[in-house]
Design an enzyme around this catalytic site. Structure first.
Site, short mmCIF file in Angstrom:
data_model
loop_
_atom_site.label_atom_id
_atom_site.label_comp_id
_atom_site.label_asym_id
_atom_site.label_seq_id
_atom_site.Cartn_x
_atom_site.Cartn_y
_atom_site.Cartn_z
CG HIS A 181 -1.96 -1.03 1.26
ND1 HIS A 181 -2.82 -1.25 0.21
CD2 HIS A 181 -2.28 -1.95 2.21
CE1 HIS A 181 -3.61 -2.27 0.51
NE2 HIS A 181 -3.30 -2.71 1.73
CG ASP A 195 -2.58 -8.30 0.97
OD1 ASP A 195 -1.85 -8.49 1.95
OD2 ASP A 195 -3.63 -7.61 1.02
CG HIS A 242 -6.29 -5.30 1.89
ND1 HIS A 242 -5.70 -6.13 2.83
CD2 HIS A 242 -7.45 -4.86 2.45
CE1 HIS A 242 -6.46 -6.19 3.91
NE2 HIS A 242 -7.53 -5.43 3.71
CG ASP A 261 -4.58 -9.94 3.59
OD1 ASP A 261 -4.34 -10.45 2.48
OD2 ASP A 261 -4.32 -8.74 3.86
N1 Q9C Z 1 -11.51 1.58 8.43
C1 Q9C Z 1 -2.39 -5.05 4.42
O1 Q9C Z 1 -3.00 -6.08 4.43
N2 Q9C Z 1 -7.82 -1.24 7.26
N3 Q9C Z 1 -2.93 -3.89 4.80
C2 Q9C Z 1 -8.21 0.03 7.76
C3 Q9C Z 1 -10.08 1.49 8.32
C4 Q9C Z 1 -6.48 -1.24 6.76
C5 Q9C Z 1 -4.30 -3.85 5.20
C6 Q9C Z 1 -9.69 0.08 8.03
C7 Q9C Z 1 -6.12 -2.53 6.14
C8 Q9C Z 1 -4.71 -2.50 5.63
C9 Q9C Z 1 -0.97 -5.02 4.04
ZN ZN Z 2 -3.88 -7.04 2.88
#
Ligand code: Q9C
Ligand code: ZN
Length: 660
Positions: free
Chosen positions: A153, A193, A195, A286
């Site tokens: 990210h 991943d 995301h 994940d």
């Molecule tokens: N409402 C990785 O898996 N979530 N990053 C935030 C805010 C962040 C995931 C939720 C998720 C980040 C590397």
């Molecule tokens: Zn992730």
């Protein structure tokens, strides 16, 4: 040049030199990056400890070449990050009050800092470079950098989504720009991943030397990192046009079948044409089954097949870098399955019984259409018979072996954490307290699902009220060879109605534990206007429905997770049916949505479509019901005032004799 001697001497193979040379990078200093104590953050140091412990206790680590992490050099960071970003991350170690660090971190999206963050971030990026360089040189066949903080990210100018430096992008840029001598001119980045790898996408958006492939939950742009960067219309720009492939799932619950359909119909054909010199995997876990953030369902076995399919490219030069993944059990077993594949380059060969979601085929077709101008291999429609196999989310299962019981419960071929993590003693995960909790209290899913009503539609012996009551209150009625335990919640159904549905009723299997020899009733999962089957609908809670499902499939009620939860109830209303993977060896593991009655969904349980195929082909037997079983059905229909006794007998007879 590194000395080959050093690496050779650290080689210790347990199986007579058959293993490939797999590097593992692990370094405890990476644990110095952690969230403030009160935060209980999913991106925690235990993640890499869990993976490392399992690789060691299972014996895989000693078959690999263990490398220490290396610090990244500033000029390598500068290949993808701004000066400002680099100096920000470097400054954290000197911000020595927690409140100041928190205030600094709050300027970014989903970021925390600790005093050791600078060091951990440097080691994570440096390690992925180290792994990539050693594989590029041929000193290693492949490598896995077990690092954190994750990277995908992180964008050019700021950290984001638990990521500080974009580790994979840095290593990719390093090889392509700084180490032209190593001959790695084209790199495929596979970001699995859950995301979207928004940072990595941005860094190579115009670069034809990098094919960036990301599969992620998108949920119409609402899933993290949200927005439209993860859309399939983002295909790259300028000379990088066509070199950015996004596969945006419409919802969670995607599992092995969905990912394998994607691999076979998009990633692998394109990879063949692109012909990368190396593959770097942004290996978040994940999307694994059990992950608290992802909501997807990849099993360790699924990961091993996905990775195995990548091994045919670039001479197997694969570098894996850990990204997300927040269930310690899931990430450890998934990583274990991947390292196993890297070592012998072969995933266990298991036949899939599962089909992808209808939405999965939709997404795959959209992506193919969007990209076929750049990749002609994606042109042309997928065969009807491929995309018609749908609607079921599931994991791989082996063939039915035992046809003499209702359920065939055998040891799953996918190792669970209990199979492999048991010997771990040096692991500081709170597994025990979790287990205790599950044993002593009613799990919270029960009270949650007790508030939701569904209509459970029965077409078999449960049409007879006294028989169905055995599933609620416990008991045994005439003709049944065993006692039912009943549901946890023994309250009576809140309503009973009868309806007919346009689905085929048939009888199959040889004998059952409950009724003895003879077939039992199944409902064809697909509708057919020619058919008219009587179903008795009971209004029960979703908790009770789960207990009926468990009993139908011969499972214990003491389960920490529901087989069919509220999310499944949502999903099934668009997907029509859901294959409940935890009971994949049960006969009634396919939950089918038959529409609504009032505003309450009507659910039934039956076999899967793939079972239907096997009944048709003769692989699984079709059989009329035994006398006691048929009588139970007939009295059910008569007592329910649906048919006369003659009509009911004729109805059952027809269903038992008409070919499928
Ligand atoms: N409402 C990785 O898996 N979530 N990053 C935030 C805010 C962040 C995931 C939720 C998720 C980040 C590397
Ligand atoms: Zn992730």
């Amino acid at each position: 040049m590194e000395s080959n001697g050093e690496i050779e001497s650290s080689l210790s193979r347990s199986n007579g030199g058959e293993d490939r040379r797999v590097g593992l990078i692990f370094d405890e200093r990476i644990c110095k990056h952690y969230a403030p104590a009160e935060e209980d953050h999913p991106e925690c140091p235990d993640r890499i400890l869990a993976i490392w412990s399992l690789l060691n206790s299972s014996g895989l680590a000693k078959r690999c070449i263990i490398l220490k992490a290396k610090d990244v050099e500033d000029n390598h960071l500068a290949l993808v990050h701004t000066k400002k970003h680099i100096s920000l991350i470097k400054s954290i170690s000197s911000v020595n009050s927690e409140s100041k660090r928190s205030r600094l971190a709050a300027r970014f999206n989903s970021i925390y800092f600790s005093e050791g963050s600078t060091e951990a971030a440097s080691l994570a990026a440096g390690s992925v470079i180290e792994a990539a360089e050693k594989v590029a040189k041929g000193e290693l066949d492949s490598a896995f950098a077990i690092v954190r903080p994750p990277g995908h990210h992180a964008v050019e100018g700021e950290p984001m989504g638990f990521c500080l430096y974009n580790n994979v992008a840095i290593a990719t840029s390093y090889l392509l720009n700084e180490r032209r001598d190593l001959g790695i001119n084209k790199i495929l980045i596979v970001d699995w991943d859950v995301h979207h790898g928004n940072g990595t996408q941005k860094m190579f958006y115009k670069d034809p030397r990098v094919l960036f492939f990301s599969v992620h939950r998108y949920d119409s742009g609402t899933f993290y990192p949200s927005g439209h960067d993860g859309s399939y219309i983002m295909t790259g720009e300028d000379s990088g046009a066509g070199h950015n492939i996004n596969v945006p799932w419409e919802h969670g619950r995607c599992g092995d079948a969905d990912y394998l359909a994607l691999w076979d119909n998009i990633l692998i054909p394109v990879a063949k044409v692109f012909n990368p010199d190396m593959i770097i995997v942004s290996a978040g876990f994940d999307a694994a089954i059990g992950d608290p953030l992802g909501g997807c369902r990849i099993t360790p076995h699924g990961y091993s097949i996905m990775l195995d399919k990548l091994m045919e490219f670039a001479g197997g030069k694969i570098v894996m870098a850990l990204e997300g993944g927040y269930n310690l059990n899931s990430i450890a077993t998934s990583a274990w399955a991947c390292v196993d594949v890297l070592l012998h380059g072969k995933a266990p060969n298991v036949v899939s019984e599962a089909y992808p979601f209808a939405s999965t085929w939709r997404v795959i077709q959209e992506v193919r259409r969007e990209l076929s101008t750049y990749w002609p291999v994606l042109g042309g429609e997928l065969p009807e018979k491929t995309i018609n196999k749908t609607t079921q989310i599931a994991i791989l299962s082996s063939d039915y072996e035992d046809k003499t019981e209702d359920i065939v419960l055998s040891v799953p071929e996918v190792p669970t954490i209990e199979d492999v993590i048991q010997p771990l003693s040096n692991l500081k995960i709170d597994l025990d307290s979790q287990v205790d909790q599950e044993a002593n209290m009613k799990p919270s899913w029960r009270s949650e699902l007790s508030k939701v009503d569904v209509w459970y539609a029965s077409y078999g012996s449960n049409m007879k009220m006294s028989r169905f009551r055995c599933y609620i209150e416990g008991g045994q009625v005439e003709g049944m060879m065993r006692l039912c335990v009943g549901s946890m919640d023994k309250s009576k159904p809140k309503g009973i109605i009868w309806k007919t549905f346009p689905h085929r009723l048939f009888f199959a299997r040889e004998r059952t534990a409950t009724w003895g020899p003879g077939g039992v009733a199944f409902l064809h999962p697909n509708s057919n206007v020619q058919e008219k089957t009587h179903l008795c609908l009971y209004k029960i809670t979703l908790e009770q429905f789960n207990d009926v499902l468990l009993q139908e499939n011969g499972l214990n009620l003491e389960t920490s997770h529901p087989l069919f939860d509220s999310a499944a109830l949502q999903t099934i209303q668009t997907e029509k049916s859901i294959l409940v993977e935890l009971v994949q060896r049960g006969w009634y593991h396919n939950v089918v949505y038959l529409g609504n009655e009032g505003d309450i969904p009507v659910l039934t349980m039956t076999c899967s479509l793939s079972d239907v195929d096997n009944f048709i082909s003769g692989k699984f037997p079709i059989n009329p019901p035994c006398k006691e079983y048929a009588n139970t059905l007939i009295t059910g229909l008569v007592e329910g005032e649906q048919l006369s006794e003659e009509e009911a007998s004729a109805y059952i007879k027809e269903a038992s004799s008409k070919p499928l």
